[in-house]
Structure formats: C-alpha cells, structure tokens
Design an enzyme around this catalytic site. Structure first.
Site, PDB file in Angstrom:
ATOM      1  CE  LYS A  22      30.912  34.838  44.785  1.00  0.00           C
ATOM      2  NZ  LYS A  22      31.301  34.375  46.139  1.00  0.00           N
ATOM      3  N   GLY A  59      39.512  32.286  49.355  1.00  0.00           N
ATOM      4  CA  GLY A  59      40.896  32.067  49.773  1.00  0.00           C
ATOM      5  C   GLY A  59      41.833  32.115  48.591  1.00  0.00           C
TER       6      GLY A  59
END
Length: 432
Positions: A203, A300
């Site tokens: 990332k 999630g």
C-alpha cells in the site's frame, strides 16, 4: 438509457458485497451514472460454493476470460498475481474500464498495468487497494492535484494496528495480542503478510506512486514488521508520551523519495496516535493545504465494497459522457532513496551494567557519532537469579534528529561496549 455491462471477477467477502450493491441498488446507481449497470457475470472457481451473499446462480461462471471480453467495466477482486494480471491485461486490450482492489498486484506489477491502460486510453482505478473504505487515492490524485505533497504517513494495516493497540491498552506481549486478533478474525491463519509489514509496504508503494508522480514498486519499499516489538517497548513508549504504530511513510527528500514501513513511536496527541483497533488512517502533508487526515475502516466486505463502487460509478459516468480514460498521473521520475538517506529521531532500548560511568560512556559514544540525545531514562533492577548479584539497568534513549547511517553506526558501537549486555530495540520516532 444506456446499459453498461459489468463483469465481476471474484465472489469473496468483498466481491459478494459488490454484487449485492449492483443488484439491490440498480435504480439508484442508474440515477447517479446515467446508465444501467448490468451485472452480466461473476467469475469464480466453484459456482456451487457457499457464500455470505448469494447472487442468482446463473450469474456465476468459471470462464473468466469470456466474461472479460464482453464487458464494459471489469471489477477484479480475485487477489493474488495470477490469473488476475492476465485477466486485467485482457480487459484493457478489449477496451474495458478496470476497477481493482488488488494491492499485491499493483505493488509488484503496477507500472506495467498503468502503461498498458495509458496506451489503450482506458481507465484503471484502484481506490479499494489502500485503506478500505477511506477515500484517499482520489483526494491525492484529484483534490490535491494543484498542490505539492511532501509526506504521507499511514496506518494502512488493520491487523497490526489492532495488535499494537491491544499491547498498549492491556500490556500484553505480541504473541498474546496476535492470538486475540486471530480469535476475533482480524488476523489470518498465516499472518505473515500483515505482521512482517508486507501488506503495508504494498500500500505504501501505491501511495508513494500517486503522491510523487513516480512509479514505485514493492521492491522499492524498505520494510520492517512488528514481531520484535515487546511489551517493554510499548510500556516505555507510553511512559514517554508515545504510542507505537506500524506506519507506511513516503516522503520527498533532497535527491529523491524515501518509501518505508516500520514500527514507529508517535506522540499520543498526534492524530495517528489516536487510531484504535483495526481502523486505518492516512496523514498527508502538503505545501499549501498543510496537514490532512483521512480516517475510517480499512478492511471488511462492506467498507471495501464502498470504495470499489465509488470507482465503478466514476468510471460509468465517464463512459456515459465520453472522453478518454483518466490515465496515470506519472510525470516525474524521482529516484528511490535508501533508508540511509532518512533523517529522523530514534528510540533505543538497551540493557546495561549498573555501575559508575556507564551513562557518561554511552553519551560520549553518541556524541562521537554525531547523534544528540534528547532524553534518557534508566530503570535499575537486580538479577533475581543470583543472590546479591550485580544490578543491571534498563536504558531508554530518545535522540534528536539524526541520519539513519549515523544511528546505525552508533548502535554498532554500543554493542561493542563491555558494559552493554544487549541492545533490545531500535525504533524510529515521527510526528514531532
């Protein structure tokens, strides 16, 4: 109303939620985009596998290639390098817009994908690849396009933040906090990618590429995980007013850009210091805008699906209105700087003999290597295993700003002192 054919690759936790949104919110999405978004198929390995959200069975297929060739928008949520890479390239070749959340692929082979998309004039979007639901990539590329970003610091891995937060709040050791994270589902059965910093490094490469308009890959990121962080480090940091976080840091320095991931002491009053549990946050510093903070759920199914659908809606609007795809913003070729080029503050923990002259010897050694001490804390304890044995001292030192090279030389010199039993930790300090 125009109809855009959408192909979905992958029906895991995130993919299933994306399918649900496309099917349940079709009318609302059409109103927002000006086109019907028709989910024409979902590529999976096993069409009969149980799923949390079940789409109509006729949508599932194992022929991903055929699905890609007939789509206007391809959403890749398979993860991994292959076959995701091949399918994305196939989609680009057929002129499809691509939305992906595949941070690993972008970190390893992003430059190739960006070049192919640019050459084909199609859009490649990947908001979901960094920090889940947090809208951070579009603000960097769009909202801050007229500014100059100088530094990006992010808590971009929820698993490690949960572990470090548990250690900070309960005094637990790393292994116990990891076990709790696994029990609650925050950590995978094999947590290596998270705790060793590899996920955050992927990332970090993406954030650096966008912030500094230069293509960085995973191999350009200096990476250190949190497995060596002890309860003693956490406690000492707390006593000194700090909290330990795993940060991905990309900053522009003289001569290039440094991209690194490592456990970091940060003041508890700093915005990143207040990020608890499995939440993510990205702190951006820019010349004109100053300091900006983006905070939210970093993982999630539903939160990440939100980021995916933001890219889908944006791409659909472009396809309806016409015009070329939004290409990669690479306009510079800045060199990657080694970790030795970094200048920051440091925290060093060591176990030393408790005898006269120890502190003065250590202070002199720091001075000889050009590293200035800001604070030094000493805790004396007697060896319980030896009746009347020699006392030892636990020393915790925080330095002023120094170069990585000078600090490394200092630590090596300390290890050579006969009064030092061990150097227990070396951590960087940011946000001061």
């Amino acid at each position: 109303m125009k109809t855009l054919k959408v192909a979905l690759l992958g029906a895991g936790n995130v993919g299933s939620q994306v399918a649900r949104i496309l099917l349940e919110d079709a009318d609302a999405l059409a109103a927002r985009t000006g086109a019907r978004l028709e989910l024409v198929g979902i590529a999976v390995r096993n069409v009969d596998a149980p799923r949390d959200v079940q789409a109509p069975r006729e949508l599932y297929t194992t022929d991903a290639s055929a699905l890609v060739r007939g789509a206007d928008i391809v959403i890749e949520l398979m993860g991994g390098i292959e076959p995701a890479r091949t399918l994305i390239l196939e989609a680009i070749e057929h002129g499809a817009t691509v939305v992906t959340g595949n941070k690993a692929l972008l970190a390893v082979d992003g430059p190739t994908l960006y070049e192919k998309a640019d050459a084909a004039g199609v859009q490649l979007s990947y908001e979901a690849a960094v920090a889940g639901a947090i809208p951070i990539l579009r603000p960097i590329t769009d909202s801050l396009a007229g500014d100059k970003i100088t530094r990006v610091m992010g808590i971009v891995n929820g698993t490690t933040n949960f572990i470090l937060d548990a250690m900070d709040s309960t005094g637990a050791e790393f292994s116990d906090a990891l076990a709790e994270a696994t029990r609650l589902g925050y950590a995978e059965a094999d947590p290596t990618a998270d705790v060793e910093g590899h996920d955050a490094a992927a990332k970090g490469a993406i954030l650096a590429s966008l912030a500094f308009h230069t293509r960085f890959a995973l191999e350009d990121v200096n990476c250190q995980g949190i497995t060596a962080v002890t309860a003693g480090d956490i406690s000492s940091a707390k006593d000194a007013g700090y909290v330990i976080k795993l940060l991905a840091i990309a900053e522009k320095l003289d001569g290039g850009v440094s991209v690194r991931v490592h456990p970091t002491l940060i003041p508890r009053e700093h915005p990143l210091g207040a990020v608890r549990g499995a939440f993510n946050a990205v702190f951006v510093e820019a010349e004109s805008a100053g300091e900006l903070m983006f905070y939210g759920r970093g993982a999630g199914g539903s939160p990440t699906a939100s980021a995916v659908m933001g890219d889908v809606v944006s791409a659909a609007r472009r396809l309806v209105l016409g015009g070329p795809g939004r290409t990669d913003s690479t306009i510079e070729v800045l060199p990657v700087l080694p970790i030795d080029a970094v200048t920051t503050r440091y925290y060093i923990g060591m176990d030393a003999a408790d005898q006269p002259g120890v502190l003065s010897k250590i202070a002199a050694l720091f001075a000889d290597n050009g590293v200035s001490i800001e604070t030094m804390r000493q805790t004396v304890h007697r060896d319980e295993n030896e009746n009347g044995g020699p006392a030892t001292a636990e020393l915790r030192i925080v330095t002023h700003r120094a170069s990585e090279a000078a600090l490394a030389a200092t630590v090596e010199a300390i290890k050579g002192l006969d009064i030092i039993n061990s150097v227990t930790s070396v951590l960087r300090v940011e946000g001061v």
